[in-house]
Design a protein around this motif. Structure first.
Motif, PDB file in Angstrom:
ATOM      1  N   LEU A 124      22.765  35.087  46.505  1.00 52.47           N
ATOM      2  CA  LEU A 124      22.141  36.364  46.835  1.00 52.47           C
ATOM      3  C   LEU A 124      20.883  36.583  45.995  1.00 52.47           C
ATOM      4  O   LEU A 124      20.149  37.550  46.195  1.00 52.47           O
ATOM      5  N   GLY A 125      20.661  35.716  45.033  1.00 52.18           N
ATOM      6  CA  GLY A 125      19.426  35.795  44.263  1.00 52.18           C
ATOM      7  C   GLY A 125      19.530  36.645  43.015  1.00 52.18           C
ATOM      8  O   GLY A 125      18.564  37.272  42.609  1.00 52.18           O
ATOM      9  N   SER A 126      20.707  36.668  42.433  1.00 53.73           N
ATOM     10  CA  SER A 126      20.839  37.449  41.202  1.00 53.73           C
ATOM     11  C   SER A 126      21.733  36.710  40.218  1.00 53.73           C
ATOM     12  O   SER A 126      22.687  37.257  39.670  1.00 53.73           O
ATOM     13  N   CYS A 127      21.405  35.441  39.970  1.00 55.29           N
ATOM     14  CA  CYS A 127      22.261  34.580  39.166  1.00 55.29           C
ATOM     15  C   CYS A 127      22.441  35.116  37.743  1.00 55.29           C
ATOM     16  O   CYS A 127      23.465  34.879  37.111  1.00 55.29           O
ATOM     17  N   GLY A 128      21.449  35.853  37.249  1.00 53.12           N
ATOM     18  CA  GLY A 128      21.526  36.370  35.875  1.00 53.12           C
ATOM     19  C   GLY A 128      22.607  37.410  35.711  1.00 53.12           C
ATOM     20  O   GLY A 128      23.024  37.692  34.580  1.00 53.12           O
ATOM     21  N   SER A 129      23.056  37.992  36.815  1.00 56.69           N
ATOM     22  CA  SER A 129      24.096  39.018  36.692  1.00 56.69           C
ATOM     23  C   SER A 129      25.352  38.597  37.454  1.00 56.69           C
ATOM     24  O   SER A 129      26.071  39.414  38.004  1.00 56.69           O
ATOM     25  N   ALA A 130      25.574  37.279  37.519  1.00 56.48           N
ATOM     26  CA  ALA A 130      26.734  36.751  38.241  1.00 56.48           C
ATOM     27  C   ALA A 130      28.036  37.188  37.580  1.00 56.48           C
ATOM     28  O   ALA A 130      28.066  37.389  36.368  1.00 56.48           O
ATOM     29  N   PRO A 131      29.119  37.342  38.330  1.00 56.36           N
ATOM     30  CA  PRO A 131      29.188  37.222  39.795  1.00 56.36           C
ATOM     31  C   PRO A 131      28.730  38.495  40.517  1.00 56.36           C
ATOM     32  O   PRO A 131      28.896  39.592  40.003  1.00 56.36           O
ATOM     33  N   VAL A 132      28.172  38.267  41.699  1.00 56.46           N
ATOM     34  CA  VAL A 132      27.551  39.367  42.434  1.00 56.46           C
ATOM     35  C   VAL A 132      28.296  39.610  43.744  1.00 56.46           C
ATOM     36  O   VAL A 132      28.703  38.675  44.412  1.00 56.46           O
ATOM     37  N   VAL A 133      28.476  40.891  44.076  1.00 58.66           N
ATOM     38  CA  VAL A 133      29.062  41.273  45.360  1.00 58.66           C
ATOM     39  C   VAL A 133      28.093  42.238  46.019  1.00 58.66           C
ATOM     40  O   VAL A 133      27.453  43.045  45.339  1.00 58.66           O
ATOM     41  N   GLN A 134      27.958  42.122  47.335  1.00 55.54           N
ATOM     42  CA  GLN A 134      27.091  43.064  48.051  1.00 55.54           C
ATOM     43  C   GLN A 134      27.879  43.651  49.213  1.00 55.54           C
ATOM     44  O   GLN A 134      28.517  42.926  49.974  1.00 55.54           O
ATOM     45  N   VAL A 135      27.813  44.978  49.340  1.00 53.05           N
ATOM     46  CA  VAL A 135      28.463  45.650  50.458  1.00 53.05           C
ATOM     47  C   VAL A 135      27.371  46.020  51.457  1.00 53.05           C
ATOM     48  O   VAL A 135      26.422  46.724  51.104  1.00 53.05           O
ATOM     49  N   ASN A 136      27.510  45.513  52.675  1.00 52.60           N
ATOM     50  CA  ASN A 136      26.476  45.718  53.698  1.00 52.60           C
ATOM     51  C   ASN A 136      25.093  45.402  53.115  1.00 52.60           C
ATOM     52  O   ASN A 136      24.933  44.363  52.491  1.00 52.60           O
ATOM     53  N   ASN A 137      24.130  46.301  53.307  1.00 56.74           N
ATOM     54  CA  ASN A 137      22.807  46.032  52.738  1.00 56.74           C
ATOM     55  C   ASN A 137      22.534  46.865  51.490  1.00 56.74           C
ATOM     56  O   ASN A 137      21.384  47.083  51.116  1.00 56.74           O
ATOM     57  N   GLU A 138      23.592  47.339  50.859  1.00 61.10           N
ATOM     58  CA  GLU A 138      23.423  48.221  49.700  1.00 61.10           C
ATOM     59  C   GLU A 138      23.033  47.407  48.468  1.00 61.10           C
ATOM     60  O   GLU A 138      23.167  46.181  48.469  1.00 61.10           O
ATOM     61  N   PRO A 139      22.605  48.091  47.401  1.00 63.10           N
ATOM     62  CA  PRO A 139      22.219  47.372  46.179  1.00 63.10           C
ATOM     63  C   PRO A 139      23.368  46.513  45.655  1.00 63.10           C
ATOM     64  O   PRO A 139      24.543  46.834  45.842  1.00 63.10           O
ATOM     65  N   PHE A 140      23.011  45.411  44.979  1.00 61.23           N
ATOM     66  CA  PHE A 140      24.015  44.484  44.440  1.00 61.23           C
ATOM     67  C   PHE A 140      24.984  45.184  43.498  1.00 61.23           C
ATOM     68  O   PHE A 140      24.593  46.073  42.735  1.00 61.23           O
ATOM     69  N   LEU A 141      26.229  44.731  43.515  1.00 60.08           N
ATOM     70  CA  LEU A 141      27.174  45.086  42.463  1.00 60.08           C
ATOM     71  C   LEU A 141      27.186  43.882  41.536  1.00 60.08           C
ATOM     72  O   LEU A 141      27.491  42.767  41.952  1.00 60.08           O
ATOM     73  N   GLU A 142      26.786  44.093  40.271  1.00 54.34           N
ATOM     74  CA  GLU A 142      26.542  42.962  39.377  1.00 54.34           C
ATOM     75  C   GLU A 142      27.629  42.841  38.327  1.00 54.34           C
ATOM     76  O   GLU A 142      28.313  43.813  37.995  1.00 54.34           O
ATOM     77  N   ASN A 143      27.766  41.613  37.791  1.00 54.75           N
ATOM     78  CA  ASN A 143      28.766  41.342  36.751  1.00 54.75           C
ATOM     79  C   ASN A 143      30.133  41.907  37.130  1.00 54.75           C
ATOM     80  O   ASN A 143      30.803  42.555  36.323  1.00 54.75           O
ATOM     81  N   VAL A 144      30.542  41.663  38.364  1.00 53.60           N
ATOM     82  CA  VAL A 144      31.787  42.255  38.863  1.00 53.60           C
ATOM     83  C   VAL A 144      32.986  41.552  38.222  1.00 53.60           C
ATOM     84  O   VAL A 144      33.037  40.328  38.159  1.00 53.60           O
ATOM     85  N   ALA A 145      33.910  42.326  37.741  1.00 52.72           N
ATOM     86  CA  ALA A 145      35.125  41.756  37.155  1.00 52.72           C
ATOM     87  C   ALA A 145      36.284  41.974  38.120  1.00 52.72           C
ATOM     88  O   ALA A 145      36.244  42.876  38.964  1.00 52.72           O
ATOM     89  N   LEU A 146      37.296  41.130  37.975  1.00 48.49           N
ATOM     90  CA  LEU A 146      38.484  41.227  38.824  1.00 48.49           C
ATOM     91  C   LEU A 146      39.057  42.645  38.795  1.00 48.49           C
ATOM     92  O   LEU A 146      39.468  43.204  39.817  1.00 48.49           O
ATOM     93  N   ALA A 147      39.029  43.252  37.596  1.00 53.55           N
ATOM     94  CA  ALA A 147      39.604  44.585  37.404  1.00 53.55           C
ATOM     95  C   ALA A 147      38.826  45.671  38.155  1.00 53.55           C
ATOM     96  O   ALA A 147      39.351  46.755  38.407  1.00 53.55           O
ATOM     97  N   ASP A 148      37.559  45.362  38.514  1.00 55.01           N
ATOM     98  CA  ASP A 148      36.739  46.372  39.194  1.00 55.01           C
ATOM     99  C   ASP A 148      37.079  46.503  40.677  1.00 55.01           C
ATOM    100  O   ASP A 148      36.681  47.481  41.330  1.00 55.01           O
ATOM    101  N   LEU A 149      37.776  45.486  41.244  1.00 50.25           N
ATOM    102  CA  LEU A 149      37.888  45.412  42.703  1.00 50.25           C
ATOM    103  C   LEU A 149      38.643  46.588  43.307  1.00 50.25           C
ATOM    104  O   LEU A 149      38.252  47.122  44.334  1.00 50.25           O
ATOM    105  N   LYS A 150      39.763  46.970  42.654  1.00 50.60           N
ATOM    106  CA  LYS A 150      40.580  48.042  43.228  1.00 50.60           C
ATOM    107  C   LYS A 150      39.798  49.323  43.342  1.00 50.60           C
ATOM    108  O   LYS A 150      39.820  49.999  44.374  1.00 50.60           O
ATOM    109  N   SER A 151      39.053  49.660  42.268  1.00 45.31           N
ATOM    110  CA  SER A 151      38.288  50.912  42.321  1.00 45.31           C
ATOM    111  C   SER A 151      37.126  50.779  43.303  1.00 45.31           C
ATOM    112  O   SER A 151      36.737  51.745  43.963  1.00 45.31           O
ATOM    113  N   LEU A 152      36.592  49.570  43.435  1.00 49.87           N
ATOM    114  CA  LEU A 152      35.511  49.352  44.411  1.00 49.87           C
ATOM    115  C   LEU A 152      36.008  49.666  45.821  1.00 49.87           C
ATOM    116  O   LEU A 152      35.384  50.432  46.565  1.00 49.87           O
TER     117      LEU A 152
END
Lengths: 166, 546
Positions: A124-152
């Protein structure tokens, strides 16, 4: 009639901006995906090819190449997890498995109500803040941790309920 | 293109040094092509001499003096003074690396893969790869053995994405059925829904596929390729004369594949020609000689049938004159056979009513010619044309209907039936005193034959075909004829002997060819031995000599 007259005219209006009709392909795909439920159906591929005077297989090739275009229906919240090198090294595979567990779908699938879908995507072009998740076309979610997923996921559900006024 | 040596020629020659050996190459030509043309093997997957450069496989990397990084030989143009090393440690490392990555997801199902034995992955793995795998990750799963078109089977797991097939459908068949879909390590070859790989040249993708991903449905799981005996020949499907190899196993044809001849078919052949060999071993092939008596057709030994045919020809000629004999041949015999047949007709029987029946079908502007016979041009050049005041096919048919021709000898009655039409052909047969058929395949006329002589197929013969532009090309026997069947030329020799009362002259195609070269103006200067694997166009020889 896969494309409405308005949609066709919107695509045709782009022609004068480019030296060749085929150059309008990406723009046309964005328009069609926006207006046709978030994906490009096979009959839309044929219709676009007809408008742009190119072989439909060239349209399908482009749709399949870019992760931003979908040749199958996706959820209202389409969660894209980058699984390229940097993100994989920083735990992206775990994120995919985590989302599979929470949502009960595998990459490429959609939850029964069509609320969520998950996909592994290329860089996605944001290797410096890996791992990256993107929802639809919204801004990147950066440095995502496993623990963040439920609240996401919960946050997306809340937002959706608010949007439909439940 | 740069002009080397101040040359003003369109394609100036340059000197290139590969592994210490100096070779002459065309300026701007791919380095890989120059190396291969000079017998220097540089491993490659995506490069194909008749397709555009892709540069995707990275297997042909070489070291070029003065450049820091390795370069791919397929996309490096030949320039004056280029110095290339294909054997350095760095090159070997690069090849090993490419092989390792290509094999990470390869299913290694060689034991059940048709490509095994002629697979570039196998060969290069052995030569340039590493002998063990470092990966323990599960291999990617994909589609196995799915028809990607009516005549081609696809195995996605084996594909290395060299895109030769995609370029073939873009550049050669111009039908665009194949593309690479997806991105990165999830890319795959595919078609558009509802538009399978289906064009008159589709099976060529199985030839260009360097691995076992695209395979001919006809040859699928049929025979291990190392059991095939391959014979260089020419396709008999039409007058284009595409060069082929016949692959046979225990006297049975297993497949035909194209053989490169840049003057005729480059490296391609059409599907109809490739899959058209079934008649050779067909269950209903004519294998027996028959002669009609009061009780109807009886199976007899071939020499008895030849004797009967000679007797019938002699009797009709004596009772009604040579004008009562007509001969119609197909366009499928060799020049040597036609030369003997023409001699028999003209000198021994003195009949002038001789012609060909050549069915017409679909043609295109590439390799498929409309006249569906391999050697109609050769037949005419050998003298299979109506003599002076003689009758052509239409005249022969009319003369039969008028009762003037009483004996008709048809060689290839299936073609005769196709050209004349079944109804008229049967009516013609009904008007005759004697109908001699010399056939490989049965036709609507088979039941009506007074004498039936079994013929031989091109796959059983040595000799030459002349294609539609006049190129003379050799065919070679790949299988034996069925028990008791003679080559058509041997039948002509036996009949000539029987009718002239002299001992039959043995039919030796190479000697007959030398007779042809001496007798037929257009073939002057040709020699059987010098035709070579690619054939010769007499027109070119004359130009060269003149």
């Amino acid at each position: 009639m896969p494309l409405s007259h308005e949609l066709e005219n919107r695509i045709r209006a782009e022609f004068p901006k480019y030296p060749e009709k085929r150059a309008v392909l990406l723009t046309a795909l964005h328009f069609v995906q926006e207006e046709q439920g978030g994906w490009v159906a096979p009959d839309c591929i044929l219709a676009i090819a007809g408008l742009l005077e190119i072989d439909p297989i060239d349209v399908k090739e482009v749709v399949s190449f870019y992760h931003m275009f979908h040749d199958h229906a996706v959820g209202q919240s389409h969660l894209q997890v980058c699984t390229n090198l940097s993100c994989s090294m920083r735990g992206a595979r775990g994120l995919v498995r985590g989302l599979e567990e929470i949502l009960g779908v595998r990459p490429g699938e959609m939850t029964p109500g069509g609320e969520f879908s998950v996909e592994e995507v290329q860089c996605l072009g944001s290797c410096g803040s890996a791992p990256v998740v993107q929802v639809n076309n919204e801004p990147f979610l950066e440095n995502v941790a496993l623990a963040d997923l439920k609240s996401l996921v919960a946050g997306l559900q809340t937002r959706r309920r608010a949007a439909v006024g439940e | 293109m740069t002009e080397a040596n101040g040359s003003t020629a369109k394609n100036p020659k340059v000197r290139v040094v590969i592994d210490g050996r100096e070779i002459e190459a065309t300026a701007g030509a791919p380095l890989l092509e120059a190396a291969l043309d000079n017998g220097i093997e540089i491993p490659h997957y995506c490069y194909h001499p008749k397709l555009s450069i892709d540069g995707s496989c990275r297997m042909c990397q070489v070291q070029i003096q003065g450049q820091k990084k390795l370069a791919i030989a397929c996309n490096t143009p030949c320039t004056e003074g280029l110095v290339v090393d294909t054997r350095s440690d760095e090159v070997a490392d690069a090849r090993r690396g490419v092989m390792e990555l290509l094999l990470v997801n390869h299913p290694l199902d060689c034991p059940i893969c048709d490509q095994a034995g002629e697979c570039y992955l196998q060969d290069y793995s052995f030569e340039h790869g590493s002998h063990h795998a470092r990966t323990t990750a599960p291999r990617r799963k994909g589609l196995k053995r799915v028809p990607i078109g009516p005549r081609v089977v696809f195995d996605q797991e084996r594909c290395i994405l060299c895109r030769r097939c995609v370029r073939f459908t873009n550049e050669i068949s111009e039908t665009n059925e194949l593309r690479v879909f997806g991105i990165g390590d999830t890319s795959y070859i595919g078609t558009l829904e509802g538009r399978p790989l289906d064009n008159p040249y589709s099976v060529n993708v199985a030839d260009v596929c360097p691995v076992g991903a695209l395979l001919s449905s006809d040859f699928h799981h049929k025979r291990r390729v190392w059991f095939l005996e391959e014979t260089e020949s020419v396709c008999p499907g039409c007058s284009n004369g595409c060069n082929i190899k016949i692959g046979a196993f225990r006297e049975e044809i297993q497949r035909l594949v194209p053989r490169r001849n840049d003057a005729v078919n480059e490296t391609w052949m059409c599907d109809a020609g490739r899959l058209g060999y079934g008649f050779v071993g067909a269950a209903d092939r004519i294998r027996e000689a028959r002669v009609c008596d009061d009780q109807g057709q009886q199976v007899v030994a071939l020499d008895a049938a030849i004797t009967a045919a000679a007797a019938a020809l002699r009797r009709v000629r004596e009772e009604h004159g040579a004008g009562a004999i007509g001969i119609v041949a197909s366009g499928h015999l060799t020049n040597e056979e036609y030369f003997r047949l023409a001699g028999l007709a003209r000198e021994t029987l003195t009949t002038v009513s001789v012609d060909l029946a050549v069915p017409l079908g679909e043609g295109d502007d590439f390799l498929i010619r409309a006249d569906k016979a391999a050697n109609a041009r050769g037949a005419r050049e050998m003298g299979l044309v109506p003599g002076e005041a003689g009758r052509d096919l239409a005249g022969i048919l009319n003369a039969v209907e008028a009762g003037e021709i009483r004996l008709l000898w048809i060689i290839g009655s299936k073609d005769f039936e196709a050209v004349v039409g079944t109804e008229r052909a049967l009516a013609i047969a009904g008007r005759l005193e004697t109908l001699i058929l010399q056939d490989v395949q049965p036709s609507g006329l088979s039941d009506k034959a007074t004498i039936q002589l079994p013929g031989a197929t091109w796959a059983e013969k040595a000799g030459t075909f002349t294609n539609y532009v006049g190129r003379v090309q050799r065919i070679r026997p790949a299988v034996h004829s069925p028990e008791g069947v003679l080559l058509d030329g041997e039948i002509f020799a036996a009949l000539t002997g029987a009718l002239s009362g002299r001992a039959a002259v043995p039919f030796v195609p190479s000697s007959v060819f030398d007779e042809i070269a001496a007798a037929v103006g257009a073939y002057a200067g040709l020699a059987h031995q010098s035709l070579g694997g690619a054939g010769t166009n007499p027109a070119d020889v004359t130009e060269g000599v003149g």
